[in-house]
Design an enzyme around this catalytic site. Structure first.
Site, PDB file in Angstrom:
ATOM      1  CB  CYS A  56       2.861   2.855  -0.404  1.00  0.00           C
ATOM      2  SG  CYS A  56       1.152   2.004  -0.550  1.00  0.00           S
ATOM      3  CB  CYS A  92      -0.259   2.364   3.646  1.00  0.00           C
ATOM      4  SG  CYS A  92       1.034   1.452   3.072  1.00  0.00           S
ATOM      5  CB  CYS A 142      -2.195   1.413  -0.359  1.00  0.00           C
ATOM      6  SG  CYS A 142      -1.563   0.177   0.889  1.00  0.00           S
ATOM      7  CE  LYS A 172       1.653  -4.868  -0.754  1.00  0.00           C
ATOM      8  NZ  LYS A 172       2.199  -3.592  -0.327  1.00  0.00           N
ATOM      9  NE  ARG A 201      -0.469  -4.550   6.571  1.00  0.00           N
ATOM     10  CZ  ARG A 201      -1.548  -5.166   5.829  1.00  0.00           C
ATOM     11  NH1 ARG A 201      -2.456  -5.679   6.743  1.00  0.00           N
ATOM     12  NH2 ARG A 201      -1.545  -5.585   4.682  1.00  0.00           N
ATOM     13  NE  ARG A 228      -2.053  -2.673   3.308  1.00  0.00           N
ATOM     14  CZ  ARG A 228      -2.158  -1.602   4.126  1.00  0.00           C
ATOM     15  NH1 ARG A 228      -3.172  -0.511   4.029  1.00  0.00           N
ATOM     16  NH2 ARG A 228      -1.234  -1.196   5.023  1.00  0.00           N
ATOM     17  CD  GLU A 270      -2.288  -6.974 -10.715  1.00  0.00           C
ATOM     18  OE1 GLU A 270      -1.461  -6.003 -11.163  1.00  0.00           O
ATOM     19  OE2 GLU A 270      -3.458  -6.758 -10.130  1.00  0.00           O
ATOM     20  CE  LYS A 275       5.250  -6.787   0.570  1.00  0.00           C
ATOM     21  NZ  LYS A 275       4.666  -5.351   0.674  1.00  0.00           N
ATOM     22  CB  SER A 326       7.754  -7.986   8.189  1.00  0.00           C
ATOM     23  OG  SER A 326       6.381  -7.978   7.735  1.00  0.00           O
ATOM     24  CE1 TYR A 357      12.161  -5.336   6.441  1.00  0.00           C
ATOM     25  CE2 TYR A 357      11.193  -7.408   5.794  1.00  0.00           C
ATOM     26  CZ  TYR A 357      11.011  -6.035   6.161  1.00  0.00           C
ATOM     27  OH  TYR A 357      10.287  -5.426   5.411  1.00  0.00           O
TER      28      TYR A 357
HETATM   29  C1  PBG Z   1       3.344  -0.902   1.809  1.00  0.00           C
HETATM   30  C2  PBG Z   1       4.133  -1.981   2.033  1.00  0.00           C
HETATM   31  C3  PBG Z   1       3.860  -3.067   2.902  1.00  0.00           C
HETATM   32  C4  PBG Z   1       5.087  -3.780   2.756  1.00  0.00           C
HETATM   33  C5  PBG Z   1       5.820  -3.137   1.834  1.00  0.00           C
HETATM   34  N1  PBG Z   1       5.249  -1.919   1.517  1.00  0.00           N
HETATM   35  C6  PBG Z   1       2.807  -3.346   3.660  1.00  0.00           C
HETATM   36  C7  PBG Z   1       1.412  -3.591   3.223  1.00  0.00           C
HETATM   37  O1  PBG Z   1       1.096  -3.659   2.028  1.00  0.00           O
HETATM   38  O2  PBG Z   1       0.630  -3.703   4.044  1.00  0.00           O
HETATM   39  C8  PBG Z   1       5.256  -5.126   3.328  1.00  0.00           C
HETATM   40  C9  PBG Z   1       6.623  -5.545   3.704  1.00  0.00           C
HETATM   41  C10 PBG Z   1       6.851  -6.718   4.430  1.00  0.00           C
HETATM   42  O3  PBG Z   1       5.649  -7.172   5.218  1.00  0.00           O
HETATM   43  O4  PBG Z   1       7.777  -6.774   5.080  1.00  0.00           O
HETATM   44  N2  PBG Z   1       2.193  -0.803   0.888  1.00  0.00           N
HETATM   45 ZN    ZN Z   2       0.719   0.680   1.099  1.00  0.00          ZN
END
Ligand code: PBG
Ligand code: ZN
Length: 326
Positions: free
Chosen positions: A121, A123, A131, A196, A206, A218, A234, A249, A275, A314
């Protein structure tokens, strides 16, 4: 008078050994992918306030962390980079000397059998935090694809075992598959963030990856949390484009989607326990409001039960330790 008839389900619950015999789902350390954040410098270990127990590591300390991961029997890690500088086109993402490329080389040299997944990615590398590349006020799909393909090839060159594109641009699997093949990486699988959602559960990540969008959100590329049918579209297009694994996700609020995807596809399904899900459990546990060990093992088991073959989490290190104790 006839006796009342009923079923005695408790027969299978009377003895712990019998309960273990009829248990339908199990989790093990080898199911987990452990996310790690890599930063520039030396001897650096920065705690992330909203993710207690998760730190950013410089490459030297990252290597020590992977020693522990390997000792615990965890199969795989996914790396996220915090580069020293950012720009409009995220050039740090596809720099062969970028943070992820150097970290990947170092980890693979130390632990050839630890599977290193690269998150593909932009970002973390763009100054605007989106992204892909910006055109007007939106992310330009097709212009971003070219840079994402370059990023994937650079990550594969550095030794990444699996490419995991998380950018949600249309066509990313097709373009990355073609670029990997042309560069001689036909054998490298794509673990697609196929499904996603645009989720508030990414907040703590983030902070950790310093990748908050500087304007807007996003929602023009990530999915609406209200949608279920769209998840199947998707998943289907990513399979047609050549994905080898499909990620759903977040996980916990999306167990129904994990099950839908599992029922519709013949690829391994990966749940990303993100997260914000981690942060909620940690906060409650630190207050003594829930039993962390029990909550975590129950949560991870529910993701497998929902249909996940693999879980990005995690909690991986803690869970691996607890599973060993049990
Ligand atoms: C980047 C990405 C993100 C996560 C994994 N890859 C953040 C987003 O899309 O803003 C999130 C992972 C998490 O929250 O643990 N594109
Ligand atoms: Zn990203």
């Amino acid at each position: 008078m006839n006796p009342i008839e009923f079923k005695r389900h408790r027969r299978l619950r009377t003895h712990p050994t019998v309960r273990a015999m009829v248990r339908e789902t199990s989790i093990k350390a080898a199911d987990f992918i452990y996310p790690l954040f890599v930063t520039e410098g030396e001897n650096i270990r920065n705690p992330i306030a909203s993710m207690p127990g998760v730190d950013q590591f410089s490459i030297d300390l990252l290597l020590k962390e992977t020693d522990e991961v390997v000792d615990l029997g965890i199969s795989s890690i996914i790396l996220f980079g915090i580069p020293s500088g950012k720009d409009a086109v995220g050039s740090g993402a596809y720099d062969d000397e970028g943070i992820i490329q150097r970290a990947t080389r170092a980890v693979k040299e130390r632990h050839p059998n630890l599977v290193v997944v690269a998150d593909t990615c932009l970002c973390e590398y763009t100054d605007h935090g989106h992204c892909g590349v910006i055109h007007g006020m939106d992310v330009d799909n097709d212009a971003s694809l070219e840079l994402l393909a370059k990023t994937a090839v650079s990550q594969a060159k550095a030794g990444a075992d699996i490419i995991a594109p998380s950018n949600m641009m249309d066509g990313f699997v097709a373009v990355i598959r073609q670029a990997l093949d042309e560069a001689g990486f036909q054998h490298i699988p794509i673990m697609s963030y196929a499904v996603k959602y645009a989720s508030a559960y990414y907040g703590p990540f983030r902070d950790a990856a310093q990748s908050t969008p500087q304007f807007g959100d996003r929602k023009t590329y990530q999915m609406d949390p209200a949608n279920r049918m769209e998840a199947m579209r998707e998943a289907e297009s990513d399979i047609l484009e050549g994905a080898d694994f499909l990620i759903v996700k977040p996980a916990l609020s999306y167990l129904d989607i994990i099950r839908d995807v599992k029922n519709h596809v013949l690829l391994p399904v990966v749940a990303y326990n993100v997260s914000g899900e981690y942060a909620m459990v940690k906060a409650a546990a630190q207050n003594g409001w829930v039993d962390e060990k029990k909550i975590v093992l129950e949560t991870l088991t529910s993701m497998k039960r929902a249909g996940a073959d693999i879980i990005m989490t995690y909690h991986a290190k803690d869970a691996a330790r607890w599973l060993e104790e049990n």
